[in-house]
Enzyme design. Structure first.
Site, PDB file in Angstrom:
ATOM      1  N   ARG A 100     -47.985 -11.979 -54.802  1.00  0.00           N
ATOM      2  CA  ARG A 100     -46.987 -11.176 -55.479  1.00  0.00           C
ATOM      3  C   ARG A 100     -47.592 -10.649 -56.767  1.00  0.00           C
ATOM      4  O   ARG A 100     -48.808 -10.670 -56.911  1.00  0.00           O
ATOM      5  CB  ARG A 100     -45.729 -11.981 -55.742  1.00  0.00           C
ATOM      6  CG  ARG A 100     -46.036 -13.426 -56.019  1.00  0.00           C
ATOM      7  CD  ARG A 100     -44.813 -14.248 -56.251  1.00  0.00           C
ATOM      8  NE  ARG A 100     -43.921 -14.264 -55.113  1.00  0.00           N
ATOM      9  CZ  ARG A 100     -42.658 -14.611 -55.184  1.00  0.00           C
ATOM     10  NH1 ARG A 100     -42.154 -14.976 -56.337  1.00  0.00           N
ATOM     11  NH2 ARG A 100     -41.899 -14.616 -54.125  1.00  0.00           N
ATOM     12  N   HIS A 106     -25.922  -3.268 -42.545  1.00  0.00           N
ATOM     13  CA  HIS A 106     -26.646  -4.547 -42.534  1.00  0.00           C
ATOM     14  C   HIS A 106     -25.735  -5.769 -42.511  1.00  0.00           C
ATOM     15  O   HIS A 106     -26.147  -6.858 -42.900  1.00  0.00           O
ATOM     16  CB  HIS A 106     -27.603  -4.657 -43.734  1.00  0.00           C
ATOM     17  CG  HIS A 106     -28.585  -3.539 -43.832  1.00  0.00           C
ATOM     18  ND1 HIS A 106     -29.410  -3.194 -42.792  1.00  0.00           N
ATOM     19  CD2 HIS A 106     -28.853  -2.665 -44.833  1.00  0.00           C
ATOM     20  CE1 HIS A 106     -30.156  -2.163 -43.157  1.00  0.00           C
ATOM     21  NE2 HIS A 106     -29.830  -1.812 -44.385  1.00  0.00           N
ATOM     22  N   PRO A 135     -31.468 -12.262 -55.748  1.00  0.00           N
ATOM     23  CA  PRO A 135     -32.159 -13.435 -55.724  1.00  0.00           C
ATOM     24  C   PRO A 135     -32.344 -14.452 -56.709  1.00  0.00           C
ATOM     25  O   PRO A 135     -32.453 -15.521 -56.348  1.00  0.00           O
ATOM     26  CB  PRO A 135     -33.422 -13.089 -55.100  1.00  0.00           C
ATOM     27  CG  PRO A 135     -33.099 -11.991 -54.255  1.00  0.00           C
ATOM     28  CD  PRO A 135     -31.858 -11.477 -54.748  1.00  0.00           C
ATOM     29  N   GLU A 136     -32.404 -14.277 -57.892  1.00  0.00           N
ATOM     30  CA  GLU A 136     -32.676 -15.442 -58.740  1.00  0.00           C
ATOM     31  C   GLU A 136     -31.375 -16.031 -59.278  1.00  0.00           C
ATOM     32  O   GLU A 136     -30.303 -15.520 -58.971  1.00  0.00           O
ATOM     33  CB  GLU A 136     -33.675 -15.063 -59.835  1.00  0.00           C
ATOM     34  CG  GLU A 136     -34.964 -14.515 -59.228  1.00  0.00           C
ATOM     35  CD  GLU A 136     -36.013 -14.137 -60.240  1.00  0.00           C
ATOM     36  OE1 GLU A 136     -36.202 -14.892 -61.194  1.00  0.00           O
ATOM     37  OE2 GLU A 136     -36.642 -13.085 -60.087  1.00  0.00           O
ATOM     38  N   LYS A 181     -49.385 -31.472 -64.017  1.00  0.00           N
ATOM     39  CA  LYS A 181     -49.831 -30.438 -63.079  1.00  0.00           C
ATOM     40  C   LYS A 181     -50.952 -29.594 -63.672  1.00  0.00           C
ATOM     41  O   LYS A 181     -50.824 -29.065 -64.773  1.00  0.00           O
ATOM     42  CB  LYS A 181     -48.656 -29.535 -62.704  1.00  0.00           C
ATOM     43  CG  LYS A 181     -47.524 -30.296 -62.037  1.00  0.00           C
ATOM     44  CD  LYS A 181     -47.025 -29.595 -60.807  1.00  0.00           C
ATOM     45  CE  LYS A 181     -45.963 -30.430 -60.115  1.00  0.00           C
ATOM     46  NZ  LYS A 181     -46.275 -30.638 -58.701  1.00  0.00           N
ATOM     47  N   LYS A 201     -31.010 -21.192 -56.475  1.00  0.00           N
ATOM     48  CA  LYS A 201     -30.646 -19.972 -55.752  1.00  0.00           C
ATOM     49  C   LYS A 201     -29.818 -20.275 -54.504  1.00  0.00           C
ATOM     50  O   LYS A 201     -29.528 -19.365 -53.727  1.00  0.00           O
ATOM     51  CB  LYS A 201     -31.919 -19.215 -55.347  1.00  0.00           C
ATOM     52  CG  LYS A 201     -32.867 -18.942 -56.506  1.00  0.00           C
ATOM     53  CD  LYS A 201     -34.219 -18.433 -56.030  1.00  0.00           C
ATOM     54  CE  LYS A 201     -35.258 -18.525 -57.141  1.00  0.00           C
ATOM     55  NZ  LYS A 201     -36.621 -18.198 -56.648  1.00  0.00           N
ATOM     56  N   ARG A 216     -33.026  -7.398 -45.083  1.00  0.00           N
ATOM     57  CA  ARG A 216     -34.285  -7.907 -44.547  1.00  0.00           C
ATOM     58  C   ARG A 216     -34.178  -9.216 -43.779  1.00  0.00           C
ATOM     59  O   ARG A 216     -35.186  -9.763 -43.363  1.00  0.00           O
ATOM     60  CB  ARG A 216     -35.290  -8.077 -45.672  1.00  0.00           C
ATOM     61  CG  ARG A 216     -36.145  -6.859 -45.798  1.00  0.00           C
ATOM     62  CD  ARG A 216     -37.148  -7.034 -46.901  1.00  0.00           C
ATOM     63  NE  ARG A 216     -36.553  -6.731 -48.181  1.00  0.00           N
ATOM     64  CZ  ARG A 216     -37.188  -6.869 -49.319  1.00  0.00           C
ATOM     65  NH1 ARG A 216     -38.393  -7.352 -49.339  1.00  0.00           N
ATOM     66  NH2 ARG A 216     -36.607  -6.543 -50.437  1.00  0.00           N
TER      67      ARG A 216
END
Length: 305
Positions: A290, A101, A2-3, A180, A61, A124
């Site tokens: 998370r 998968h 993922p990253e 922010k 990503k 997933r």
DNA sequence: GGGTAGACTTGCGATC
DNA sequence: CGTGCGCAAGTCTACC
């Protein structure tokens, strides 16, 4: 997987086999892998069959492969790939058995490498492939890493440039951060501000910069921001050099091999273990549905203003 | 607008 | 040993 570093490992692994290849067959095993595709499964298969892949590109990503359709002239569309939490892009020999998968298979012919299979496997199913029109970038710079053209897929247009992109507008980024009030970790994970950073590398960069993850972004000094940007780039570069972070079989490169960066982690997943700087235990707190990992001793909140 | 919670989904491991 | 639960690298949408 993922990253950014993991996705870049995949991009650079796919590029030699895919650039200049022609798609000979498309097999969709599971339509859930096309949830981001604007058309039908048939449309996906038919549009891609006979297509000629021009490049393999990445921003943050997101991966994409511009292609010219069978008998077509220019690349107006791209295959967009997002790996989600558990997606893999595997390169196999033609006719290799169906992977565990496996969701989608592209059979390709490459002028030098011959017949190969590109397998999108995803435990997933948060990841997906899609065909998407290419739009001009707003800054006229190339769309991302590996891209020659100043275009991005429509689905990627709202994603900010990433820390390793030479066209990243650092002045804009500093201005956004300064405005922010949200916790800096939340802002790091906001892919429309800067892309490519996920839960692991956010924790690692904040540990490296000695910044508490819940520090309001606008409370960071210019010195803090400079240090944080340097740590982000350093941790992403190092992870990339080590082939990415692998905790289990989910993150692998195109040949199914794990990366080594898990051995270099200082904060992520080290709950209760001694901080590599000061020896006090790393804390874990729930944050944004998370986990955040940090050293309560060396990552202090700044004095409130 | 910022923020939160939830949806999507499978499988692993510590706990009872 | 079996079972249920929490948790996991992400993104998008709905709703306060």
């Amino acid at each position: 997987m993922p990253e950014l570093p993991e996705v870049e490992v995949v991009r650079s692994g796919l590029a030699p086999a895919l650039v200049d290849a022609t798609v000979s067959a498309v097999t969709v095993h599971d339509a859930r892998a096309l949830t981001r595709h604007p058309g039908s499964v048939d449309d996906f298969e038919q549009s891609l069959r006979g297509a000629h892949v021009v490049a393999v590109c990445r921003r943050g990503k997101f991966l994409w492969m511009p292609f010219t359709p069978a008998g077509g002239s220019n690349a107006a569309r791209a295959v967009v790939a997002h790996l989600g939490m558990s997606g893999q892009m595997l390169l196999r020999f033609s006719g290799a058995p169906v992977e565990r998968h496996e969701r989608i298979r592209l059979d390709i012919d490459h002028p030098h490498h011959g017949a190969l299979a590109v397998v999108f496997a995803d435990q997933r199913t948060f990841g997906s492939l899609a065909l998407d029109p290419l739009l001009p970038t707003t800054d006229a710079a190339p769309g991302g890493f590996g891209a020659d053209e100043a275009t991005v897929p429509a689905q990627v247009a709202h994603i900010a440039r990433d820390p390793l992109d030479p066209a990243l507008d650092e002045t804009r980024l500093r201005r956004l951060w300064a405005r922010k009030r949200s916790a800096i970790k939340r802002v790091l994970l906001d892919q429309t501000v800067i892309s490519g950073i996920g839960n692991i590398y956010a924790d690692e960069a904040l540990w490296g910069a000695r910044i508490h993850p819940e520090t309001p972004a606008d409370a960071l000094s210019a010195r803090h921001v400079t240090r944080l940007l340097a740590e982000i780039r350093a941790v992403l570069d190092k992870a990339l050099a080590e082939g990415g972070t692998s905790f289990d079989a989910q993150y692998v490169n195109v040949n199914g091999q794990a990366g080594y960066f898990a051995h270099s982690l200082h904060a992520y997943g080290r709950t209760g273990a001694p901080c590599h700087r000061c020896g006090r235990p790393i804390a874990r707190v729930s944050f944004m549905n998370r986990s955040s990992h940090f050293c309560p001793s060396c990552q202090r909140m700044p004095r409130t203003r």
